[in-house]
Enzyme design. Structure first.
Site, mmCIF file in Angstrom:
data_model
loop_
_atom_site.group_PDB
_atom_site.id
_atom_site.type_symbol
_atom_site.label_atom_id
_atom_site.label_comp_id
_atom_site.label_asym_id
_atom_site.label_seq_id
_atom_site.Cartn_x
_atom_site.Cartn_y
_atom_site.Cartn_z
ATOM 1 N N TYR A 140 0.886 -1.166 0.000
ATOM 2 C CA TYR A 140 0.000 0.000 0.000
ATOM 3 C C TYR A 140 0.919 1.208 0.000
ATOM 4 O O TYR A 140 1.800 1.313 0.864
ATOM 5 C CB TYR A 140 -0.836 0.044 1.279
ATOM 6 C CG TYR A 140 -2.021 -0.887 1.324
ATOM 7 C CD1 TYR A 140 -3.000 -0.870 0.339
ATOM 8 C CD2 TYR A 140 -2.181 -1.761 2.405
ATOM 9 C CE1 TYR A 140 -4.100 -1.714 0.420
ATOM 10 C CE2 TYR A 140 -3.277 -2.612 2.490
ATOM 11 C CZ TYR A 140 -4.226 -2.574 1.494
ATOM 12 O OH TYR A 140 -5.309 -3.399 1.565
ATOM 13 N N ASP A 157 -6.910 -0.876 -5.568
ATOM 14 C CA ASP A 157 -8.385 -0.834 -5.585
ATOM 15 C C ASP A 157 -8.966 -0.262 -4.290
ATOM 16 O O ASP A 157 -10.158 -0.340 -4.047
ATOM 17 C CB ASP A 157 -8.965 -2.242 -5.851
ATOM 18 C CG ASP A 157 -8.467 -3.283 -4.848
ATOM 19 O OD1 ASP A 157 -7.808 -2.906 -3.866
ATOM 20 O OD2 ASP A 157 -8.734 -4.473 -5.068
ATOM 21 N N HIS A 179 -10.704 -6.871 -4.231
ATOM 22 C CA HIS A 179 -10.338 -6.893 -2.816
ATOM 23 C C HIS A 179 -11.268 -7.843 -2.032
ATOM 24 O O HIS A 179 -11.586 -7.597 -0.870
ATOM 25 C CB HIS A 179 -10.416 -5.477 -2.242
ATOM 26 C CG HIS A 179 -9.312 -5.138 -1.285
ATOM 27 N ND1 HIS A 179 -8.221 -4.402 -1.633
ATOM 28 C CD2 HIS A 179 -9.125 -5.428 0.030
ATOM 29 C CE1 HIS A 179 -7.424 -4.242 -0.591
ATOM 30 N NE2 HIS A 179 -7.948 -4.871 0.431
HETATM 31 C C1 FMN Z 1 -8.974 -10.190 6.335
HETATM 32 C C2 FMN Z 1 -8.535 -9.654 5.022
HETATM 33 C C3 FMN Z 1 -7.503 -8.730 4.975
HETATM 34 C C4 FMN Z 1 -7.074 -8.260 3.741
HETATM 35 N N1 FMN Z 1 -5.998 -7.407 3.717
HETATM 36 C C5 FMN Z 1 -5.489 -7.028 2.517
HETATM 37 C C6 FMN Z 1 -4.285 -6.267 2.452
HETATM 38 O O1 FMN Z 1 -3.680 -5.946 3.471
HETATM 39 N N2 FMN Z 1 -3.838 -5.922 1.228
HETATM 40 C C7 FMN Z 1 -4.477 -6.279 0.072
HETATM 41 O O2 FMN Z 1 -4.027 -5.946 -1.031
HETATM 42 N N3 FMN Z 1 -5.612 -7.016 0.104
HETATM 43 C C8 FMN Z 1 -6.109 -7.410 1.294
HETATM 44 N N4 FMN Z 1 -7.231 -8.193 1.330
HETATM 45 C C9 FMN Z 1 -7.832 -8.659 0.065
HETATM 46 C C10 FMN Z 1 -7.182 -9.974 -0.369
HETATM 47 O O3 FMN Z 1 -5.849 -9.792 -0.717
HETATM 48 C C11 FMN Z 1 -7.912 -10.612 -1.549
HETATM 49 O O4 FMN Z 1 -8.006 -9.698 -2.599
HETATM 50 C C12 FMN Z 1 -9.300 -11.161 -1.207
HETATM 51 O O5 FMN Z 1 -9.352 -11.628 0.113
HETATM 52 C C13 FMN Z 1 -9.663 -12.306 -2.154
HETATM 53 O O6 FMN Z 1 -10.962 -12.734 -1.924
HETATM 54 P P1 FMN Z 1 -11.348 -14.048 -1.070
HETATM 55 O O7 FMN Z 1 -11.160 -13.696 0.361
HETATM 56 O O8 FMN Z 1 -12.777 -14.253 -1.429
HETATM 57 O O9 FMN Z 1 -10.466 -15.178 -1.516
HETATM 58 C C14 FMN Z 1 -7.701 -8.664 2.545
HETATM 59 C C15 FMN Z 1 -8.752 -9.568 2.610
HETATM 60 C C16 FMN Z 1 -9.163 -10.065 3.826
HETATM 61 C C17 FMN Z 1 -10.277 -11.059 3.857
#
Ligand code: FMN
Length: 497
Positions: free
Chosen positions: A244, A273, A365
């Site tokens: 980020y 995003d 995301h």
């Molecule tokens: C608890 C949680 C924390 C997340 N933190 C980040 C993050 O720090 N950076 C990021 O790019 N995406 C983050 N994401 C998004 C994930 O990288 C990813 O795009 C998403 O979880 C994929 O969908 P799914 O959970 O249905 O597999 C996060 C998602 C979750 C569930």
């Protein structure tokens, strides 16, 4: 024992957990603790009856004397004192439900890992046994959960067109993603503050991934520093890093410079995003007194007038000024390949390609950014239709709702280099690195099964091969084809960069 030398119900009930599992069968009490893991039908079936009368389930499948012959003398505890049976016991011994982690959890213990047989089970177990706040943080998605649900449901709109009678005795799921050689094309998505899910946090994600032969992408907002997380894998084992961009750009520059020291970090995934952290209501509503910290940038969670969302209160450092014109700036501060995470249209996929990025992650995301954004597998299909060249000239990944090995096969047939899986892995941290590895191996097994049943022997050979898929239903949801020419659009766009 009662005065009759028999065992009362009240004693049987005391042994009602997987680690101390007595079951009554046909009036006799047995200690099945040691036997359960070797039960051909799975330990969960035994554990389900711990502390209860399992005669009816037993008699449905087994000869009456089998249990007597199988168990040692010390495992045969004696006869049940039937005079102690009451209505509550009778009721508890009715088989009202099929075995699943929820039923096993009647025992007030998290279900044994061996009873989790798909990725949904991990989410369910975490929902019941993880901390309430950690569950709200992990499960939550933006506003009305429209995109969260589209991510999940759109995978089921693609059907296979299986081939038959092809020797599928030997198959190959190995792949290379951004120079990382993996046992299957899966990475664990970056997810912040994984320590909320279990004390090992990202250390479990790293080491579980390495044991299963896949890659973990660590988040900027991890609970441990990058240096600590990298100790969870062998020194040369590949890792990805998610960035980020910080409003204080010098912080991002310093972070990128630190990461240069680690040759095993194969790529920087720049998340684009989430210019602002969206409203994830389940997380906002649940106010708790404990605070959590992110390691690399020292953000601390809290509560304010908007609520107590962990991601929002630890995420306000993210620079909303980030634009395509920052790619050259990023390039100056890292020698590693740049991957743009959060692409949601063919236009932006092409821009990433034109600007020399090594790859993109088609992602919304996990439904945690703009609610109403399309399901990601639909965006992947849009890219196939409107800019198929990006698949040849960049590595295209997809995440969001990937839960089955068959989803991986579909993504690869659509042209993806690999998939990211998020929430189920964060939930698996509740079981430490063994949980993470177990989740990955379940996916591997499902992928192999899907390949065999589809007549695919080498995953690398079907990348981009749409002949294995029927995408007609999903195509209905795609936006109209662009009416303007890419060439003129890009000419105008690039002059503004
Ligand atoms: C608890 C949680 C924390 C997340 N933190 C980040 C993050 O720090 N950076 C990021 O790019 N995406 C983050 N994401 C998004 C994930 O990288 C990813 O795009 C998403 O979880 C994929 O969908 P799914 O959970 O249905 O597999 C996060 C998602 C979750 C569930």
């Amino acid at each position: 024992m009662t005065s009759t030398g028999r065992i009362p119900v009240s004693v049987v009930i005391q042994h009602s957990s997987p680690s101390d599992c007595w079951i009554v069968v046909n009036g006799k009490v047995y200690d099945l603790t040691k036997f359960a893991p070797n039960h051909p039908g799975g330990a969960h079936i035994i554990h389900k009856w711990a502390g209860r009368d399992g005669s009816s389930a037993y008699n449905d499948f087994h000869a009456a004397d089998l249990i007597e012959n199988e168990l040692s003398t010390e495992e045969k505890k004696g006869a049940l004192d039937e005079s102690t049976i009451d209505d509550a016991w009778r009721e508890s011994s009715q088989d009202k439900s099929s075995p699943s982690p929820q039923n096993i959890s009647n025992m007030n213990e998290k279900p044994p890992l061996s009873t989790l047989i798909n990725l949904h089970d991990f989410e369910e177990a975490f929902g019941r046994f993880g901390s309430q706040k950690a569950w709200a943080y992990t499960w939550a998605a933006s506003n009305d959960l429209i995109s969260l649900n589209l991510n999940k449901s759109w995978w089921s709109k693609i059907l296979f067109r299986p081939r038959i009678m092809r020797d599928v005795s030997a198959i190959n799921t190995k792949a290379t993603m951004l120079g990382a050689e993996v046992s299957m094309p899966v990475f664990i998505c970056p997810m912040g503050i994984a320590k909320t899910a279990g004390p090992e946090g990202e250390m479990a994600l790293g080491s579980g991934a390495a044991n299963a032969g896949i890659v973990h992408c660590m988040s900027t907002t991890a609970s441990f520093s990058a240096e600590e997380i990298l100790t969870s894998v062998p020194p040369t084992y590949p890792y990805f890093f998610q960035l980020y961009v910080d409003r204080t750009r010098s912080k991002t520059e310093a972070l990128l410079s630190r990461l240069e020291a680690f040759a095993n970090i194969k790529a920087i995934f720049v998340t684009v995003d989430l210019a602002v952290v969206s409203k994830r209501e389940a997380d906002e509503r649940l106010v708790v007194s404990e605070q959590v910290y992110t390691s690399s940038d020292g953000q601390v969670s809290g509560a304010d007038k908007k609520g107590a969302g962990l991601a929002r209160t630890t995420g306000n450092f993210i620079d909303w000024k980030l634009s395509w014109s920052d790619i050259p700036w990023l390039r100056r501060h890292t020698t590693k390949p740049l991957v743009i995470k959060g692409v949601q249209s063919a236009v932006d996929a092409k821009l990433a390609l034109e600007l020399g990025c090594a790859g993109i992650v088609v992602s919304n995301h996990g439904g945690r950014a703009l609610d109403g954004a399309p399901g990601t597998v639909g965006i992947l299909l849009e890219l196939r239709r409107d800019c198929p060249e990006v698949f040849d000239r960049m590595e295209v990944f997809v995440d969001g709702g990937v839960r089955r090995g068959s989803d991986i096969l579909q993504a690869v047939c659509l042209g993806a280099r690999g998939v990211g899986v998020g929430r189920p892995f964060q939930c698996s941290v509740m079981y430490g690195k063994e949980g993470v590895e177990h989740a990955a191996l379940l996916l591997q097994d499902e992928l192999e099964t899907a390949m065999r049943l589809c007549g695919v022997t080498d995953l690398g050979k079907v990348r981009g091969d749409l002949s294995y898929l029927n995408t007609v239903e999903l195509e209905r949801f795609l936006p109209p084809r662009p009416s303007w020419s890419w060439k003129s659009w890009f000419g105008a766009r690039q002059s503004k960069l």
